[in-house]
Design a protein around this motif. Structure first.
Motif, PDB file in Angstrom:
ATOM      1  N   GLU A 128       1.998   3.031  -2.287  1.00  0.00           N
ATOM      2  CA  GLU A 128       1.609   4.012  -3.300  1.00  0.00           C
ATOM      3  C   GLU A 128       0.417   4.849  -2.865  1.00  0.00           C
ATOM      4  OE1 GLU A 128       1.056   2.093  -7.030  1.00  0.00           O
ATOM      5  OE2 GLU A 128       3.140   1.455  -7.196  1.00  0.00           O
ATOM      6  N   THR A 129      -0.258   4.452  -1.750  1.00  0.00           N
ATOM      7  CA  THR A 129      -1.393   5.260  -1.273  1.00  0.00           C
ATOM      8  C   THR A 129      -0.926   6.440  -0.422  1.00  0.00           C
ATOM      9  OG1 THR A 129      -1.703   3.970   0.774  1.00  0.00           O
ATOM     10  CG2 THR A 129      -2.826   3.192  -1.210  1.00  0.00           C
ATOM     11  N   ILE A 130       0.377   6.520  -0.132  1.00  0.00           N
ATOM     12  CA  ILE A 130       0.913   7.661   0.628  1.00  0.00           C
ATOM     13  C   ILE A 130       1.125   8.829  -0.326  1.00  0.00           C
ATOM     14  CG2 ILE A 130       2.860   8.491   2.012  1.00  0.00           C
ATOM     15  CD1 ILE A 130       3.325   5.636   2.924  1.00  0.00           C
ATOM     16  N   GLU A 131       0.631  10.012   0.066  1.00  0.00           N
ATOM     17  CA  GLU A 131       0.772  11.210  -0.756  1.00  0.00           C
ATOM     18  C   GLU A 131       1.917  12.062  -0.211  1.00  0.00           C
ATOM     19  OE1 GLU A 131      -2.852  13.347  -1.070  1.00  0.00           O
ATOM     20  OE2 GLU A 131      -4.041  11.606  -1.669  1.00  0.00           O
ATOM     21  N   GLU A 172      -8.636  -6.892   2.885  1.00  0.00           N
ATOM     22  CA  GLU A 172      -8.195  -6.130   1.715  1.00  0.00           C
ATOM     23  C   GLU A 172      -7.666  -7.020   0.583  1.00  0.00           C
ATOM     24  OE1 GLU A 172      -8.780  -2.938   1.626  1.00  0.00           O
ATOM     25  OE2 GLU A 172      -9.499  -2.921   3.704  1.00  0.00           O
ATOM     26  N   ARG A 185      -0.776  10.334   5.024  1.00  0.00           N
ATOM     27  CA  ARG A 185      -1.075   8.901   5.073  1.00  0.00           C
ATOM     28  C   ARG A 185      -2.499   8.629   4.583  1.00  0.00           C
ATOM     29  NH1 ARG A 185      -0.237   6.749  10.972  1.00  0.00           N
ATOM     30  NH2 ARG A 185      -1.573   8.542  11.429  1.00  0.00           N
ATOM     31  N   SER A 186      -2.682   7.509   3.922  1.00  0.00           N
ATOM     32  CA  SER A 186      -4.034   7.054   3.584  1.00  0.00           C
ATOM     33  C   SER A 186      -4.618   6.360   4.811  1.00  0.00           C
ATOM     34  CB  SER A 186      -3.985   6.080   2.411  1.00  0.00           C
ATOM     35  OG  SER A 186      -3.262   4.906   2.778  1.00  0.00           O
ATOM     36  N   ASN A 187      -5.918   6.094   4.771  1.00  0.00           N
ATOM     37  CA  ASN A 187      -6.550   5.439   5.913  1.00  0.00           C
ATOM     38  C   ASN A 187      -5.978   4.052   6.177  1.00  0.00           C
ATOM     39  OD1 ASN A 187      -8.234   7.541   6.643  1.00  0.00           O
ATOM     40  ND2 ASN A 187      -9.942   6.853   5.363  1.00  0.00           N
ATOM     41  N   ILE A 188      -5.674   3.315   5.119  1.00  0.00           N
ATOM     42  CA  ILE A 188      -5.141   1.969   5.314  1.00  0.00           C
ATOM     43  C   ILE A 188      -3.755   2.030   5.972  1.00  0.00           C
ATOM     44  CG2 ILE A 188      -4.036   1.783   3.049  1.00  0.00           C
ATOM     45  CD1 ILE A 188      -5.960  -1.005   4.857  1.00  0.00           C
ATOM     46  N   ILE A 189      -2.970   3.041   5.638  1.00  0.00           N
ATOM     47  CA  ILE A 189      -1.658   3.214   6.266  1.00  0.00           C
ATOM     48  C   ILE A 189      -1.829   3.592   7.735  1.00  0.00           C
ATOM     49  CG2 ILE A 189       0.481   4.545   6.274  1.00  0.00           C
ATOM     50  CD1 ILE A 189       0.286   2.569   3.969  1.00  0.00           C
ATOM     51  N   TYR A 237       0.801  -1.228   0.000  1.00  0.00           N
ATOM     52  CA  TYR A 237       0.000   0.000   0.000  1.00  0.00           C
ATOM     53  C   TYR A 237       0.832   1.275   0.000  1.00  0.00           C
ATOM     54  CZ  TYR A 237      -4.144  -2.790   0.893  1.00  0.00           C
ATOM     55  OH  TYR A 237      -5.175  -3.692   0.771  1.00  0.00           O
TER      56      TYR A 237
END
Length: 571
Positions: free
Chosen positions: A430-433, A467, A441-445, A428
């Motif tokens: 790549e979900t970090i901006e 997931e 952080r994304s919610n999953i992170i 995951y």
């Protein structure tokens, strides 16, 4: 998952007690024990408290400086065996004898405290030290066979009615041991396993056994880093039940339970969506009518409270009963707030559970404090959703993990936790901006970080299953991994079962239950809400008129009339 640690409150009798309580999970056996320090003072006394919390045990050290006699109250959050040790550190100077080596008298008591039972402590002038050890009966272990313990936890044992601790003079060796335990916890922050050993040694010494305290292990030798994940008692039972199943049979069970959980999870989402729609409509249609009638009942309760001293002693019991009945009528319409819960408790001597704020309620409160774009808070009420919400709140307010706040490195990370965390983070990442000045952080992170910080292997497994899981996803897993996946699925199964049970009893799902009664028809639900709103408005009009007449009389005898009126009312 682990149970929460026991909660201990200690305050002056009649003093304010905060209705807010924060719960923390018990540490794993090889994780550091949880500690907490606080102080309090009054005009004639000062107090310092140090608490240590482990697995089924809580140890509270307290020091007092008392300048005028005062009475304190202790409360524990759940039934527990309590060992209480008290001794004078220094007599009041106006009373102390001229003695170069004054004798210290140590008092001790062993009792079983029921939930919400209050334990009083009368403090004389001078400096006093006190140590209270609380142990859950189910965690007492082999000591349960000791006659003194056995008599406490026997189903035929009767609690002391006046709630006073029966005291006996004991050997001062206990105070030396208590002090050495305090020093070790403060200086070394021992593991929960070591803390259990120290607490049990203290209890054994009080019971008259000959014991020796094993020296504390060197901190560098503590097996915190890269140890295997240690299952708690519930997880061990689940794993033992799987013992003997070969990989093929276990794989079938895993796939079956995975599909059952997935179907029930979809049903849960449907029911929660239906409940949200029903609640929104009900809030618009009849929330005001319920609150209006509830406020009328509360006005009667407050009126009786204000006039209570004017009432003849012959009728005081009736008036108290009516006051409580008025509160209960109100709470059946609108859940009690913390303030109303405290008011009811003062008159009844009992605690009631104040309204628990749902995630939607808390989100609305946070929206007042924070810009709308600050955080898109989750509204998922599942276990994962609640944990994510907690992590979002901590991020918004800048809260850091406890290990960072204490200035310590996070030492206990099971190798299974680290491996799964790294695997999921790579998946995951790549979900970090990446922004100019920060990392978003994304919610999953956020969920992964929280589970890693808490050494929560089960939550990481559940995230992996939710997931990434498919029926064929489990084919490549070895026997040990399948066993742990099964444990995670069993936890999810229990969570879903608890949800569907709560749908039948929890006030949060009152509107959903009405929808079910009306053949799951929202149009029928709307018509029923409108009908009930009219009934409530009509009843509120009658009650308002009756109360105005009774309030206006203003005499003690008419307060009794009001009490008679309230006791005849129905919701």
């Amino acid at each position: 998952m682990n149970k929460n640690v026991m909660m201990f409150q200690h305050h002056i009798e009649g003093g304010h007690v905060s209705p807010l309580v924060f719960h923390f999970p018990e540490p794993h056996p090889h994780a550091p024990v949880l500690t907490q320090q606080e102080g309090d003072h009054g005009q004639d006394w000062d107090m310092h408290i140090f608490q240590a919390k482990g697995i089924g045990r809580l140890l509270a050290f307290r020091n007092y400086d008392v300048r005028k006699k005062v009475r304190m109250i202790s409360e524990i959050s759940e039934p527990a065996i309590c060992l209480s040790i008290r001794w004078k550190v220094k007599e009041d100077s106006s009373r102390a004898a001229e003695d170069a080596d004054p004798k210290v008298t140590v008092h001790g008591a062993l009792v079983l405290l029921e939930e919400d039972r209050k334990m009083p402590l009368q403090l004389e002038r001078g400096e006093l030290a006190c140590v209270d050890l609380f142990v859950r009966p189910e965690n007492i272990g082999e000591l349960s066979h000791h006659p003194a313990i056995k008599s406490l936890i026997s189903p035929f044992a009767y609690p002391d009615e006046d709630h006073q601790l029966p005291e006996t003079e004991i050997d001062g060796q206990l105070t030396d041991l208590a002090q050495s335990i305090f020093d070790e916890i403060k200086l070394n922050c021992p593991t929960a396993e070591r803390f259990t050993q120290l607490c049990d040694t203290l209890l054994r010494l009080f019971l008259g056994e000959e014991v020796e305290v094993e020296p504390a292990p060197p901190r560098d030798d503590c097996p915190w880093e890269q140890s295997s994940y240690e299952p708690n008692a519930a997880e061990r039972i689940m794993l033992d039940a799987l013992h003997g199943l070969d990989q093929k049979d276990l794989l079938v069970k895993v796939k079956t339970l995975y599909k059952e959980n997935a179907a029930r999870s979809r049903l849960r989402k449907t029911e929660e969506s239906r409940n949200n729609l029903a609640k929104k409509y009900a809030e618009i249609a009849w929330a005001f009518s319920r609150e209006n009638l509830a406020d009328l009942y509360l006005s009667a309760a407050y009126y009786i409270a204000a006039e209570y001293e004017k009432v003849s002693s012959r009728y005081k019991a009736k008036c108290r009963k009516a006051l409580l009945r008025a509160c209960e009528l109100s709470f059946e319409l609108v859940p009690a707030s913390p303030v109303l819960s405290a008011f009811y408790g003062r008159w009844s001597g009992q605690k009631i559970v104040a309204k628990v704020l749902a995630i939607d309620d808390i989100t609305r409160l946070l929206s007042i404090l924070l810009p709308a774009e600050k955080m898109d808070f989750t509204k998922d009420s599942s276990r994962r959703g609640k944990r994510l919400f907690n992590e979002q709140v901590k991020e918004v307010f800048g809260f850091r993990p406890l290990s960072q706040v204490a200035g310590q490195n996070k030492k206990y990370t099971a190798k299974e936790v680290l491996e799964l965390y790294n695997y999921l983070m790579e998946y995951y990442v790549e979900t970090i901006e990446l922004n100019d000045n920060s990392i978003q952080r994304s919610n999953i992170i956020r969920e992964l970080d929280a589970a890693y910080e808490e050494n929560d292997f089960i939550t990481l497994l559940q995230i992996e299953i939710d997931e990434l899981g498919r029926v064929d996803y489990f084919n490549s897993m070895n026997l040990e991994r399948l066993q742990w996946v099964m444990v995670a699925l069993l936890y999810r199964e229990q969570e879903l079962t608890d949800f569907f049970i709560s749908m039948e009893t929890d006030p949060e799902y009152e509107e959903l239950r009405l929808v079910h009664e009306l053949d799951n028809s929202l149009s029928n639900f709307r018509r029923e809400i409108i009908k009930r709103k009219k009934e409530l408005d009509g009843k509120a009009k009658i009650v308002s008129s009756d109360l105005k007449q009774l309030f206006g009389k203003g005499e003690g005898s008419h307060t009794v009339e009001l009490a008679d009126y309230i006791l005849k009312l129905k919701v």
